[in-house]
Motif scaffolding. Structure first.
Motif, PDB file in Angstrom:
ATOM      1  N   ALA A   1       0.797  -1.226   0.000  1.00 26.91           N
ATOM      2  CA  ALA A   1       0.000   0.000   0.000  1.00 26.91           C
ATOM      3  C   ALA A   1       0.831   1.277   0.000  1.00 26.91           C
ATOM      4  CB  ALA A   1      -0.930   0.004   1.218  1.00 26.91           C
ATOM      5  N   ILE A   2       2.063   1.200   0.438  1.00 23.52           N
ATOM      6  CA  ILE A   2       2.875   2.419   0.593  1.00 23.52           C
ATOM      7  C   ILE A   2       2.950   3.253  -0.688  1.00 23.52           C
ATOM      8  CG2 ILE A   2       5.254   3.238   0.971  1.00 23.52           C
ATOM      9  CD1 ILE A   2       5.417   1.233   3.306  1.00 23.52           C
ATOM     10  N   PRO A   3       3.227   2.672  -1.867  1.00 28.12           N
ATOM     11  CA  PRO A   3       3.268   3.518  -3.076  1.00 28.12           C
ATOM     12  C   PRO A   3       1.946   4.249  -3.328  1.00 28.12           C
ATOM     13  CG  PRO A   3       4.151   1.326  -3.540  1.00 28.12           C
ATOM     14  CD  PRO A   3       3.564   1.284  -2.170  1.00 28.12           C
ATOM     15  N   HIS A   4       0.829   3.605  -3.015  1.00 25.33           N
ATOM     16  CA  HIS A   4      -0.481   4.216  -3.235  1.00 25.33           C
ATOM     17  C   HIS A   4      -0.731   5.337  -2.226  1.00 25.33           C
ATOM     18  CE1 HIS A   4      -1.295   1.122  -6.146  1.00 25.33           C
ATOM     19  NE2 HIS A   4      -0.971   0.207  -5.257  1.00 25.33           N
ATOM     20  N   ILE A   5      -0.246   5.148  -1.005  1.00 30.17           N
ATOM     21  CA  ILE A   5      -0.370   6.205   0.000  1.00 30.17           C
ATOM     22  C   ILE A   5       0.397   7.435  -0.474  1.00 30.17           C
ATOM     23  CG2 ILE A   5       0.258   6.881   2.358  1.00 30.17           C
ATOM     24  CD1 ILE A   5      -0.327   3.924   3.175  1.00 30.17           C
ATOM     25  N   PHE A   6       1.611   7.219  -0.988  1.00 26.04           N
ATOM     26  CA  PHE A   6       2.399   8.349  -1.495  1.00 26.04           C
ATOM     27  C   PHE A   6       1.718   9.023  -2.686  1.00 26.04           C
ATOM     28  CE2 PHE A   6       6.209   6.601   0.768  1.00 26.04           C
ATOM     29  CZ  PHE A   6       6.531   7.746   1.464  1.00 26.04           C
ATOM     30  N   ASP A   7       0.957   8.255  -3.455  1.00 26.56           N
ATOM     31  CA  ASP A   7       0.221   8.829  -4.600  1.00 26.56           C
ATOM     32  C   ASP A   7      -1.085   9.478  -4.181  1.00 26.56           C
ATOM     33  OD1 ASP A   7       2.185   7.998  -6.356  1.00 26.56           O
ATOM     34  OD2 ASP A   7       1.119   6.178  -6.977  1.00 26.56           O
ATOM     35  N   GLY A   8      -1.415   9.428  -2.893  1.00 25.51           N
ATOM     36  CA  GLY A   8      -2.640  10.038  -2.401  1.00 25.51           C
ATOM     37  C   GLY A   8      -3.894   9.216  -2.689  1.00 25.51           C
ATOM     38  N   LYS A   9      -3.682   7.941  -3.000  1.00 25.15           N
ATOM     39  CA  LYS A   9      -4.803   7.069  -3.343  1.00 25.15           C
ATOM     40  C   LYS A   9      -5.300   6.308  -2.117  1.00 25.15           C
ATOM     41  CE  LYS A   9      -3.416   6.329  -8.105  1.00 25.15           C
ATOM     42  NZ  LYS A   9      -2.960   5.345  -9.090  1.00 25.15           N
ATOM     43  N   GLY A  10      -6.600   6.032  -2.103  1.00 22.89           N
ATOM     44  CA  GLY A  10      -7.187   5.219  -1.056  1.00 22.89           C
ATOM     45  C   GLY A  10      -7.122   3.747  -1.426  1.00 22.89           C
ATOM     46  N   LEU A  11      -7.463   2.927  -0.473  1.00 25.32           N
ATOM     47  CA  LEU A  11      -7.447   1.482  -0.664  1.00 25.32           C
ATOM     48  C   LEU A  11      -8.330   1.059  -1.828  1.00 25.32           C
ATOM     49  CD1 LEU A  11      -6.412  -1.217   0.530  1.00 25.32           C
ATOM     50  CD2 LEU A  11      -8.440  -1.229   1.985  1.00 25.32           C
ATOM     51  N   ASN A  12      -9.463   1.712  -1.989  1.00 23.61           N
ATOM     52  CA  ASN A  12     -10.400   1.363  -3.070  1.00 23.61           C
ATOM     53  C   ASN A  12     -10.011   1.982  -4.408  1.00 23.61           C
ATOM     54  OD1 ASN A  12     -12.006  -0.192  -1.335  1.00 23.61           O
ATOM     55  ND2 ASN A  12     -13.059   1.634  -0.628  1.00 23.61           N
ATOM     56  N   ASP A  13      -8.976   2.825  -4.403  1.00 18.49           N
ATOM     57  CA  ASP A  13      -8.503   3.427  -5.646  1.00 18.49           C
ATOM     58  C   ASP A  13      -7.402   2.593  -6.291  1.00 18.49           C
ATOM     59  OD1 ASP A  13     -10.142   5.609  -5.063  1.00 18.49           O
ATOM     60  OD2 ASP A  13      -8.553   6.639  -3.974  1.00 18.49           O
ATOM     61  N   ILE A  14      -6.960   1.565  -5.590  1.00 17.91           N
ATOM     62  CA  ILE A  14      -5.823   0.752  -6.070  1.00 17.91           C
ATOM     63  C   ILE A  14      -6.281  -0.124  -7.206  1.00 17.91           C
ATOM     64  CG2 ILE A  14      -4.194  -1.067  -5.432  1.00 17.91           C
ATOM     65  CD1 ILE A  14      -4.209   0.073  -2.600  1.00 17.91           C
TER      66      ILE A  14
END
Length: 193
Positions: free
Chosen positions: A180-193
């Motif tokens: 999840a870390i790369p998505h957190i840095f991209d400002g994305k939520g869990l459901n945006d992955i």
């Protein structure tokens, strides 16, 4: 009846007869029928009161502020432990609905009274949720990650915390966090992955 919602009741499916019966009961209460989240949602003065939806094992009425209802018959169910406000009445056949028709109306009327009174559900804040130790260690050691996580919306933060906390084994929690870390840095939520 709202014609925009008719498709929900007309499409083939295992719960169609139950859905139609629930619709007729709720419409007798005077609520406004709308389409929200692809489901029939019944509102009072624009506020969501109750929604009809179906699952594999059951169909249900979801009361948006169900936690505030008295539930004298003990038929309201918390969908998952993380649902704070909504509660369901579940049905497995039309006979269940018929047996509870009067009760369903009473619960709907009480839910309307909750709206009329302007009652609000006190939602837990993100800071009130447990942060898994593995994630806390990473946040404490990486100010950029901490900043990126804190920049997410509260709903996204909670979704990640729930997701990270679910596994029983530490290695599984760590794996989820690392993915999840790369998505957190991209400002994305869990459901945006």
């Amino acid at each position: 009846m709202n014609p925009k919602v008719d498709f929900f009741f007309d499409k083939p499916g295992q719960w169609q007869e139950a859905f139609r019966r629930l619709r007729s009961i709720i419409l007798e209460t005077g609520l406004t029928e709308e389409l929200k989240w692809g489901c029939p949602c019944y509102t009072f003065n624009g506020a969501n009161v109750v929604l009809i939806h179906g699952f594999k094992e059951y169909c249900a009425l979801l009361f948006h502020k169900g936690v505030l209802l008295k539930d004298p018959e003990k038929i309201l169910i918390q969908q998952t432990k993380n649902v704070q406000s909504a509660r369901q009445i579940r049905f497995q056949e039309v006979g269940d609905i018929e047996a509870l028709a009067a009760s369903i109306k009473n619960y709907v009327y009480e839910a309307v009274e909750v709206e009329k009174a302007g009652l609000k559900v006190e939602m837990k804040k993100t800071k009130d949720f447990d942060v898994p130790e593995e994630f806390k260690t990473l946040l404490d050691g990486d100010p950029d990650l901490k900043n990126a996580f804190e920049s997410l919306t509260p709903g996204r933060q909670r979704a990640y915390l729930f997701h990270f906390s679910q596994p029983k084994q530490s290695k599984t929690r760590v794996s989820r966090i690392e993915k999840a870390i790369p998505h957190i840095f991209d400002g994305k939520g869990l459901n945006d992955i």
